[in-house]
Design an enzyme around this catalytic site. Structure first.
Site, mmCIF file in Angstrom:
data_model
loop_
_atom_site.group_PDB
_atom_site.id
_atom_site.type_symbol
_atom_site.label_atom_id
_atom_site.label_comp_id
_atom_site.label_asym_id
_atom_site.label_seq_id
_atom_site.Cartn_x
_atom_site.Cartn_y
_atom_site.Cartn_z
ATOM 1 N N CYS A 436 0.808 -1.222 0.000
ATOM 2 C CA CYS A 436 0.000 0.000 0.000
ATOM 3 C C CYS A 436 0.843 1.274 0.000
ATOM 4 O O CYS A 436 0.663 2.159 -0.846
ATOM 5 C CB CYS A 436 -0.985 -0.018 1.166
ATOM 6 S SG CYS A 436 -0.232 0.039 2.803
ATOM 7 N N HIS A 486 -2.898 1.084 6.585
ATOM 8 C CA HIS A 486 -3.183 1.079 5.144
ATOM 9 C C HIS A 486 -3.368 2.510 4.658
ATOM 10 O O HIS A 486 -3.846 3.378 5.397
ATOM 11 C CB HIS A 486 -4.441 0.261 4.850
ATOM 12 C CG HIS A 486 -4.685 0.044 3.391
ATOM 13 N ND1 HIS A 486 -3.880 -0.771 2.626
ATOM 14 C CD2 HIS A 486 -5.631 0.546 2.549
ATOM 15 C CE1 HIS A 486 -4.327 -0.761 1.372
ATOM 16 N NE2 HIS A 486 -5.384 0.030 1.299
ATOM 17 N N ASN A 498 -5.810 2.049 -4.546
ATOM 18 C CA ASN A 498 -4.906 1.540 -3.518
ATOM 19 C C ASN A 498 -4.374 0.170 -3.914
ATOM 20 O O ASN A 498 -4.941 -0.528 -4.745
ATOM 21 C CB ASN A 498 -5.613 1.455 -2.161
ATOM 22 C CG ASN A 498 -6.706 0.408 -2.142
ATOM 23 O OD1 ASN A 498 -6.723 -0.469 -1.281
ATOM 24 N ND2 ASN A 498 -7.642 0.454 -3.081
#
EC number: 3.4.-.-
Length: 524
Positions: A436, A486, A498
């Protein structure tokens, strides 16, 4: 006289065979009905398919309605064995096609009730529960039970054919070679279920570890600050909650900067395995997370000097282990502001450098140039044209800045879209695979903006904004319960791009389970 001797010999043979068997069998006859199978008859009569086939000279499992079968019920000598595999599935029938009833842990004691010809055993376990397991995963096998069954059934046929005594002797020795099979299974490794950590080996998965150590997948992910089920060879996984507590770096950072919660919520979750990252903040976090559980408690006294930092000071001298995000958190400011105050072009610091941590950031050269050009225009024109031209120039300047910001965000999102569909990998920095924060770092770098490597550090280095203020190109952050874990790039309308388990993709920040983990937005 010869017949009498033969009868005596046959009787003697039967007596010897019966003596060798642990129990005595009783014979009966069953008439096959429509829908019957050898396995079903064996189950209902307490015998085995192999025994039925031998007693009736069958060469296949095929039977027909009306067929009479000789059935020998055998009360087998029950043999105690133990499960030699880590976990052993118990099924409803003798074969993998049958449903799983439960799973028995390695070392569990079971009683073998019967042995099937295909290598499966009928067992009893717990309080009278029964099922079927593959016999090769049972240790301490005793072969007397299957020998007894075969001998007794031949004894039944011997009553009509004395010559069968010879067959009995041959079959008595036939099962003997099966003993080494059980012995071999003793070498199967037994997992130390009392261990608190596990080093990942080739073939390991989070699910397999959860079964092996009796912990849920959710617990393992929580204890190890995992945001996905991906693990790698050599990684040390906490398999007990006690290990997770001692290994977690949160307490150590929290005492070092008690007034700032951002640093506390910055555990390296997915990215702490990336050995190529040169940012000092990542290096520091990696050091904390790789300490052995026994050592994790030792650093607790070390942060004691932290309160000596004067957070009201306007300058700060860089010390070993410092990073821009750490300093920003300590003084309640942002990385971007410290860089602006000190004209820094990168996040790299040198020990001994004196940094400004308070003060006002000077206005940009663009605004100054705009202001200075206005009088020049006034000088060269009359008053009327001067008043008219000055606001015209200011308006154009603002419009250009807005267009520039919009263009920058568009370019950034266009770069992010180039990588849609690419695979996720833990520690991936691109351009073929990403995690991420590796994805956000890569995309921003393509636009000339340097971001810290981890999601937690990126959160600490950005300015907080509300969702209503969020614009395309801002960062959106998520916390699974153990700190920022994240990050994605916001593209507007509640959507983000993402890198997650399923690769680089669009996601709704309030849908598919994301909403409950949403922490907020950050602007670089």
């Amino acid at each position: 006289m010869n017949m009498k001797k033969a009868t005596i010999a046959a009787t003697a043979g039967i007596a010897v065979t019966a003596f060798a068997a642990p129990t005595i069998a009783s014979a009966s006859t069953v008439v096959v009905e429509a829908g019957d199978t050898l396995w079903g008859i064996a189950q209902s009569k307490g015998t085995t398919v192999d025994a039925l086939k031998k007693a009736n000279n069958l060469t296949s499992d095929k039977i027909v309605p009306g067929q009479k079968l000789q059935v020998t019920e055998v009360a087998s000598e029950k043999t105690e064995k133990s499960v030699s595999a880590t976990w052993l599935n118990v099924r409803s029938g003798a074969g993998v096609d049958n449903s799983i009833v439960t799973s028995l842990k390695g070392g569990t004691k079971v009683t073998v009730e019967a042995a099937e010809s295909n290598g499966w055993n009928k067992i009893s376990y717990g309080e009278g529960k029964t099922g079927y397991v593959n016999g090769k995963y049972l240790g301490d096998a005793v072969t007397s039970a299957p020998v007894a069954k075969q001998e007794v059934k031949q004894e039944t046929t011997k009553q009509t054919a004395p010559a069968a005594e010879t067959k009995t002797e041959v079959k008595q020795s036939t099962p003997a070679p099966t003993a080494p099979k059980a012995a071999e299974t003793k070498t199967a490794p037994v997992v130390d279920t009392n261990a608190t950590t596990h080093t990942v080996k080739s073939g390991d998965t989070i699910w397999a570890l959860s079964v092996k150590y009796g912990a849920s997948v959710q617990d393992l992910m929580s204890w190890n600050n995992l945001s996905s089920s991906s693990i790698y060879v050599g990684q040390k996984i906490a398999v007990k909650q006690s290990a997770a507590k001692t290994a977690a770096p949160k307490a150590e950072v929290k005492t070092e900067a008690p007034a700032v919660e951002k640093e506390t919520s910055t555990p390296v979750v997915k990215e702490n395995t990336n050995t190529t990252v040169k940012k000092e903040v990542t290096t520091q976090t990696q050091t904390n997370t790789t300490k052995a559980p026994a050592q994790a408690a030792k650093p607790a006294p070390a942060p004691a000097p932290a309160p000596t930092v004067n957070t009201n000071a306007s300058t700060y001298t860089v010390k070993s282990g410092d990073s821009l995000s750490k300093i920003a958190n300590t003084f309640g400011t942002s990385v971007s502001k410290i860089k602006a105050l000190n004209n820094l072009t990168s996040d790299n610091l040198q020990v001994g450098t004196v940094l400004k941590v308070k003060g006002t950031v000077p206005t940009t050269n663009t605004n100054n140039n705009s202001n200075t050009t206005a009088p020049t225009t006034n000088t060269s024109n009359n008053n009327t044209s001067s008043n008219t031209s000055t606001p015209s120039k200011n308006t154009n300047t603002n419009t250009n800045q807005g267009s520039s910001n919009s263009a920058s965000a568009s370019a950034l999102i266009a770069e992010a879209q180039k990588h849609l569909g690419k695979a996720y990998s833990w520690g991936g920095n691109g351009p073929t695979t990403f995690d991420c924060s590796g994805f956000t770092s890569y995309v921003f770098a393509k636009s000339g903006i340097s971001l810290p490597r981890t999601s937690g550090a990126q959160y600490a280095s950005t300015s907080r904004i509300s969702e209503s203020q969020a614009k395309p190109g801002d960062l959106v952050f998520f916390d699974y319960g153990s700190g920022i874990a994240h990050v994605g790039i916001y593209v507007g309308n509640g959507q983000m791009i993402n890198a997650q388990d399923n690769g680089v993709k669009y996601d709704n920040i309030h849908g598919s389970g994301w909403g409950k983990y949403l922490v907020g937005f950050g602007r670089v």
